[in-house]
Motif scaffolding. Sequence first.
Motif, PDB file in Angstrom:
ATOM      1  N   GLY A  49      -0.823  21.444 -16.774  1.00 41.40           N
ATOM      2  CA  GLY A  49      -1.135  22.696 -16.092  1.00 41.40           C
ATOM      3  C   GLY A  49      -2.605  22.865 -15.798  1.00 41.40           C
ATOM      4  N   ARG A  50      -3.462  22.047 -16.430  1.00 41.66           N
ATOM      5  CA  ARG A  50      -4.895  22.199 -16.207  1.00 41.66           C
ATOM      6  C   ARG A  50      -5.299  21.807 -14.789  1.00 41.66           C
ATOM      7  NH1 ARG A  50      -7.270  19.325 -21.549  1.00 41.66           N
ATOM      8  NH2 ARG A  50      -5.323  18.170 -21.295  1.00 41.66           N
ATOM      9  N   ILE A  51      -4.697  20.739 -14.249  1.00 41.90           N
ATOM     10  CA  ILE A  51      -5.021  20.350 -12.875  1.00 41.90           C
ATOM     11  C   ILE A  51      -4.454  21.385 -11.908  1.00 41.90           C
ATOM     12  CG2 ILE A  51      -4.684  18.601 -11.083  1.00 41.90           C
ATOM     13  CD1 ILE A  51      -4.565  16.495 -13.287  1.00 41.90           C
ATOM     14  N   ALA A  52      -3.221  21.799 -12.140  1.00 38.21           N
ATOM     15  CA  ALA A  52      -2.582  22.772 -11.249  1.00 38.21           C
ATOM     16  C   ALA A  52      -3.343  24.083 -11.190  1.00 38.21           C
ATOM     17  CB  ALA A  52      -1.141  23.017 -11.702  1.00 38.21           C
ATOM     18  N   SER A  53      -4.075  24.417 -12.275  1.00 36.78           N
ATOM     19  CA  SER A  53      -4.795  25.688 -12.313  1.00 36.78           C
ATOM     20  C   SER A  53      -6.195  25.598 -11.709  1.00 36.78           C
ATOM     21  CB  SER A  53      -4.909  26.177 -13.762  1.00 36.78           C
ATOM     22  OG  SER A  53      -5.736  25.306 -14.532  1.00 36.78           O
ATOM     23  N   LEU A  54      -6.624  24.402 -11.296  1.00 35.90           N
ATOM     24  CA  LEU A  54      -7.933  24.275 -10.660  1.00 35.90           C
ATOM     25  C   LEU A  54      -7.931  25.013  -9.324  1.00 35.90           C
ATOM     26  CD1 LEU A  54      -8.654  20.486 -11.361  1.00 35.90           C
ATOM     27  CD2 LEU A  54      -9.874  22.442 -12.349  1.00 35.90           C
ATOM     28  N   PRO A  55      -9.092  25.480  -8.876  1.00 34.96           N
ATOM     29  CA  PRO A  55      -9.134  26.281  -7.643  1.00 34.96           C
ATOM     30  C   PRO A  55      -8.660  25.504  -6.413  1.00 34.96           C
ATOM     31  CG  PRO A  55     -11.352  25.695  -8.379  1.00 34.96           C
ATOM     32  CD  PRO A  55     -10.425  25.356  -9.500  1.00 34.96           C
ATOM     33  N   SER A  56      -7.861  26.186  -5.610  1.00 36.74           N
ATOM     34  CA  SER A  56      -7.385  25.679  -4.306  1.00 36.74           C
ATOM     35  C   SER A  56      -6.491  24.455  -4.408  1.00 36.74           C
ATOM     36  CB  SER A  56      -8.570  25.381  -3.364  1.00 36.74           C
ATOM     37  OG  SER A  56      -9.309  26.556  -3.118  1.00 36.74           O
ATOM     38  N   VAL A  57      -5.899  24.191  -5.579  1.00 35.65           N
ATOM     39  CA  VAL A  57      -4.936  23.096  -5.689  1.00 35.65           C
ATOM     40  C   VAL A  57      -3.598  23.567  -5.132  1.00 35.65           C
ATOM     41  CG1 VAL A  57      -3.598  21.670  -7.286  1.00 35.65           C
ATOM     42  CG2 VAL A  57      -6.062  21.915  -7.603  1.00 35.65           C
TER      43      VAL A  57
ATOM     44  N   GLU B 133     -10.963  12.131 -15.880  1.00 34.56           N
ATOM     45  CA  GLU B 133     -10.322  13.415 -15.595  1.00 34.56           C
ATOM     46  C   GLU B 133     -11.364  14.522 -15.414  1.00 34.56           C
ATOM     47  OE1 GLU B 133      -7.164  14.377 -18.255  1.00 34.56           O
ATOM     48  OE2 GLU B 133      -6.095  12.508 -17.902  1.00 34.56           O
ATOM     49  N   ALA B 134     -12.480  14.430 -16.136  1.00 33.06           N
ATOM     50  CA  ALA B 134     -13.554  15.404 -15.938  1.00 33.06           C
ATOM     51  C   ALA B 134     -14.137  15.284 -14.528  1.00 33.06           C
ATOM     52  CB  ALA B 134     -14.646  15.201 -16.988  1.00 33.06           C
ATOM     53  N   LYS B 135     -14.302  14.054 -14.050  1.00 34.85           N
ATOM     54  CA  LYS B 135     -14.789  13.849 -12.683  1.00 34.85           C
ATOM     55  C   LYS B 135     -13.823  14.426 -11.665  1.00 34.85           C
ATOM     56  CE  LYS B 135     -17.511   9.662 -13.539  1.00 34.85           C
ATOM     57  NZ  LYS B 135     -17.606   8.191 -13.294  1.00 34.85           N
ATOM     58  N   LEU B 136     -12.515  14.281 -11.939  1.00 33.15           N
ATOM     59  CA  LEU B 136     -11.508  14.868 -11.056  1.00 33.15           C
ATOM     60  C   LEU B 136     -11.707  16.375 -10.966  1.00 33.15           C
ATOM     61  CD1 LEU B 136      -8.770  14.936  -9.488  1.00 33.15           C
ATOM     62  CD2 LEU B 136      -7.665  15.088 -11.736  1.00 33.15           C
ATOM     63  N   GLY B 137     -11.854  17.035 -12.122  1.00 31.87           N
ATOM     64  CA  GLY B 137     -12.039  18.477 -12.122  1.00 31.87           C
ATOM     65  C   GLY B 137     -13.276  18.896 -11.355  1.00 31.87           C
ATOM     66  N   ARG B 138     -14.364  18.143 -11.537  1.00 36.38           N
ATOM     67  CA  ARG B 138     -15.602  18.497 -10.826  1.00 36.38           C
ATOM     68  C   ARG B 138     -15.443  18.351  -9.327  1.00 36.38           C
ATOM     69  NH1 ARG B 138     -18.022  15.885 -15.449  1.00 36.38           N
ATOM     70  NH2 ARG B 138     -18.254  13.899 -14.338  1.00 36.38           N
ATOM     71  N   LEU B 139     -14.748  17.272  -8.904  1.00 39.76           N
ATOM     72  CA  LEU B 139     -14.552  17.074  -7.469  1.00 39.76           C
ATOM     73  C   LEU B 139     -13.693  18.187  -6.873  1.00 39.76           C
ATOM     74  CD1 LEU B 139     -14.737  15.398  -4.855  1.00 39.76           C
ATOM     75  CD2 LEU B 139     -12.645  14.220  -5.591  1.00 39.76           C
ATOM     76  N   VAL B 140     -12.583  18.522  -7.533  1.00 43.75           N
ATOM     77  CA  VAL B 140     -11.693  19.543  -6.987  1.00 43.75           C
ATOM     78  C   VAL B 140     -12.424  20.874  -6.874  1.00 43.75           C
ATOM     79  CG1 VAL B 140      -9.591  20.869  -7.409  1.00 43.75           C
ATOM     80  CG2 VAL B 140      -9.590  18.385  -7.745  1.00 43.75           C
ATOM     81  N   ARG B 141     -13.221  21.234  -7.870  1.00 45.41           N
ATOM     82  CA  ARG B 141     -13.985  22.487  -7.794  1.00 45.41           C
ATOM     83  C   ARG B 141     -14.998  22.442  -6.663  1.00 45.41           C
ATOM     84  NH1 ARG B 141     -13.805  21.457 -13.424  1.00 45.41           N
ATOM     85  NH2 ARG B 141     -12.433  22.938 -14.528  1.00 45.41           N
TER      86      ARG B 141
END
Length: 439
Positions: free
Chosen positions: A84-92, A53-61
Motif C-alpha cells: 500500500g505504500r506505493i499505491a499511496s504515493l502522490p498521483s499514482v 525502493e527509496a529511489k522509486l518513491g523519490r521519483l514518483v513524488r
Amino acid sequence: MNVYFHTFGCKANQYDTALVRQAFVDQGVVVVDDPDAADLAVVNSCTVTHESEAKLGRLVRRLARHSGRLETVVMGCAAALDDGRIASLPSVRAVVGGAEPARVLQAAGFAAPLTAASPPVPLSASSSSPVGPLSAGSPHPLSPSPFGRGGTTGRFRGLLKIQDGCDEHCTFCATTIARGANRSRGIPELVAEATALADHHAEVVLTGIHIGTYGQDRERGAGSGSARSLGELLEALISVVPSVRFRLSSIEATEVDDTIARLLIEAPVQLAAHLHAPLQSGANRILKRMGRHWYTAESYRARLEWLAERLPVFGLGADIIAGFPGESDAEHRETVALVEALPFTYLHVFPYSERPGAAAGRLGERVSPGAIHERARELRETGEAKARAYRARRQGERADGVVCGRQAGQVEVLTEDYLSVYLPTDQWNGRPRFEVTVR
C-alpha cells in the motif's frame, strides 16, 4: 497521449519495459523523454534493495510535482510486493505487479486485448501475475509477440530475455517472491528473436533472473520440448546468428558448464569473454545462512580460476553483500581474502538491506550499521583497486568493441571484457563494432 517511461533495476527489467513501451506505441502513444511533456508516466520498479525502493518513491513524488495532471502507473517487482505504500504515493494511478503489457495498458486506461496466457487479473497491490499452464496454441508468457522486438541497452546493444523467475530461495532476496518460479522460453523462439535483433544490434545480452538454470523447468516437464540447457541455447544462437557478439548477464559461477566454458574459450568473437558471477560472501557459513546451497567459496574459486587460466582476456565481476546477519569480522575477512585472490575486474558491493518477506529478516544477529558501512567501503576500495590494475594491464592492447553510447562529443565503446573506451566522435567511422585500443 504522451507517455514517459522510467526503469529501475536489472536488464530483465529493461527488457520488460521495452515490451510494455512497444505495447503502448502499438496503441498510438507517443513515447517522450521529458516528463514535463507527458500525460502519463510508467515506472518499472525494483525490489533488490531498500535503496531501490527509496529511489522509486523519490521519483514518483518528483513526477507528481512536475505537473498537477501527470499520473503514474508503477509496475514490476516492487509493485508486486506493495503493501500500500506505493499505491499511496502522490498521483499514482495504479500499481501493477509484474510486467504483463496488457495489464499495464489496462491500468493506463486502454482496452487492451488479453491473451490466453494472460487472463484478466484484478489489479491489486499484491498481485504478481503468476504464469499458469498454457493452452494449446497460446503464446509463451514471456514471448514479446505481438508487442516487442526485444530490449535495448543502446542503439547497437540488444537484450534477449531467455527466462524469468527463480526456483532458489536466497534468504536475502525478494525477487523470487515477486517473479515466481523459473520459466524458460523455447530455443526456436529465442533464435528467431535473436535473428531479428541482429538486424540492428552488434551485441545481444542474454538476460533473465537466473539464466544458469535455463531449460531446467522444461526438462521437468513444465514446458514443451526436450531437455535443454543454457549451453545448448548458446550453441544454437551462435550457429544461426554468427555475426552477433553474445554476452551473458549475471550467471552463477558453478553454472558455467563445460559447453559454456568451451564457447568462452573457443568462440571469443561470438561470446564475450566476460562473466558477472554473484559471490555474495566468501564465507561458507554465511553462504549457508543466505540459502546459497549450490556452491561453496572453494567451488566458486576453482571454477573461475580454471577459466581465468584459459582466457587471455577475461572480464570478471561479482555481487557481494556486506554485513549479512551473523557475519563476523573473521568471515568478512574471508570474503576480502577471496576477492583479493581472484582476478576480478570490478565489483558490485551492496550493504545488507532487509527485504519485506525475505527469510533473512527472521535470522537475527544483526550487524551494526557502522560495521556494515565499513565492510562495504573496504570491499568497494578493493574492487576499485583491482579494476585499476586490470585496466592498466590492458592499456595499449587491442580489443573487440561495440558502441554502447554517445554523448558530449564522445562515443563510448564496450570491449569484450567489459571495459569502456571513449573516442572522440570525429574518430568514429560509424560502424557499430570495430577493433579499438584500450586507453
